[in-house]
Design an enzyme around this catalytic site. Sequence first.
Site, PDB file in Angstrom:
ATOM      1  N   HIS A  28       0.810  -1.217   0.000  1.00 38.74           N
ATOM      2  CA  HIS A  28       0.000   0.000   0.000  1.00 38.74           C
ATOM      3  C   HIS A  28       0.848   1.274   0.000  1.00 38.74           C
ATOM      4  O   HIS A  28       0.325   2.374  -0.244  1.00 38.74           O
ATOM      5  CB  HIS A  28      -0.943   0.016   1.197  1.00 38.74           C
ATOM      6  CG  HIS A  28      -2.326   0.487   0.853  1.00 38.74           C
ATOM      7  ND1 HIS A  28      -2.557   1.573   0.034  1.00 38.74           N
ATOM      8  CD2 HIS A  28      -3.543   0.031   1.217  1.00 38.74           C
ATOM      9  CE1 HIS A  28      -3.861   1.764  -0.082  1.00 38.74           C
ATOM     10  NE2 HIS A  28      -4.474   0.838   0.609  1.00 38.74           N
ATOM     11  N   ASP A 244     -11.190  -6.718 -18.140  1.00 39.71           N
ATOM     12  CA  ASP A 244     -11.439  -7.835 -19.055  1.00 39.71           C
ATOM     13  C   ASP A 244     -10.115  -8.264 -19.699  1.00 39.71           C
ATOM     14  O   ASP A 244      -9.541  -7.539 -20.503  1.00 39.71           O
ATOM     15  CB  ASP A 244     -12.438  -7.394 -20.125  1.00 39.71           C
ATOM     16  CG  ASP A 244     -12.758  -8.501 -21.120  1.00 39.71           C
ATOM     17  OD1 ASP A 244     -12.233  -9.624 -20.963  1.00 39.71           O
ATOM     18  OD2 ASP A 244     -13.528  -8.222 -22.059  1.00 39.71           O
TER      19      ASP A 244
END
Length: 295
Positions: A28, A244
């Site tokens: 992070h 995708d």
Amino acid sequence: MLEVTPFLTAQVTKFRCGGFTVGIAFNHCMFDGTSLMNFMNSWTEIARGRPLSLIPRHDRTIMKSRVPPQITGTSDSFVHISDVSDLKALYEEEQIVWKSFHFDNQKLATLKKMATTDEQIISSCSSFVALAALVWRARTIALKMKPDQLSKLLFPVDLRSKMKPPMPGYIGNAVKACCLCTAGELIDEPMSFTAGRIQEAIERVNEDYVWSWIHSLDVYQFDLLSLTSLVLVSWQRFDYGSTDFGWGKPRTLGTGDLSPGCLFMADGSEKGGIVAVLVLPLLAMNTFEKLVQLE
């Protein structure tokens, strides 16, 4: 156990039905949610042989703190809070459970009406602000915080649009907006007042706030995992439905550890509801569930 956390790891798990999952773990310090989502969508564009729709900006020096740090404003994010309610013992002794709560458009409209009842405090608000006010208050009650217990609500704000000029594509981290009050104040005040606190915290985040927050990190200790605070992350606007790789859009999206936080996600429908995912001790979760019922 790895001694040094990798910047990014990915794992693909295939199933007998022909489907698969892509699991991502990241440091992070390198990414915020926006950076990660931009990375994922760029990855899928490359996999499909398409040009990048957003060119990443990897130059971290543009947000490097100055020497000496220049703190022009204070942020409640860095206020130290003592655990006078002994929440640490509660989390250690009880079973910790995860649960998701669905708020459809009708429930969100009810919440926004509750949050703007007193128009002298706040005349309008977003679904995020209204739901954040409900969740923060309900969690505080469910954990039975003492009236004098200080509590923070922390939530990331994308700094890219706050800078002059704006920084689309910047690969980095967010700053945290913060609300701070006692549990007694939060429980006793009307929801419209709590929503006003949250709205003001959002409006305070400008370029000066961003720089002051970055410099404060060099001076103060930022306790992100304090159980007295609620870290609220919103993925409502993330375009994870476009990730995708060439086999179609994802069926679902999940997350890892949230403790002691809460995650808002779009419910995936065209109507635009929100799913709130929360982790709490078992008895507190049972109380929380009753408090957020709007029927």
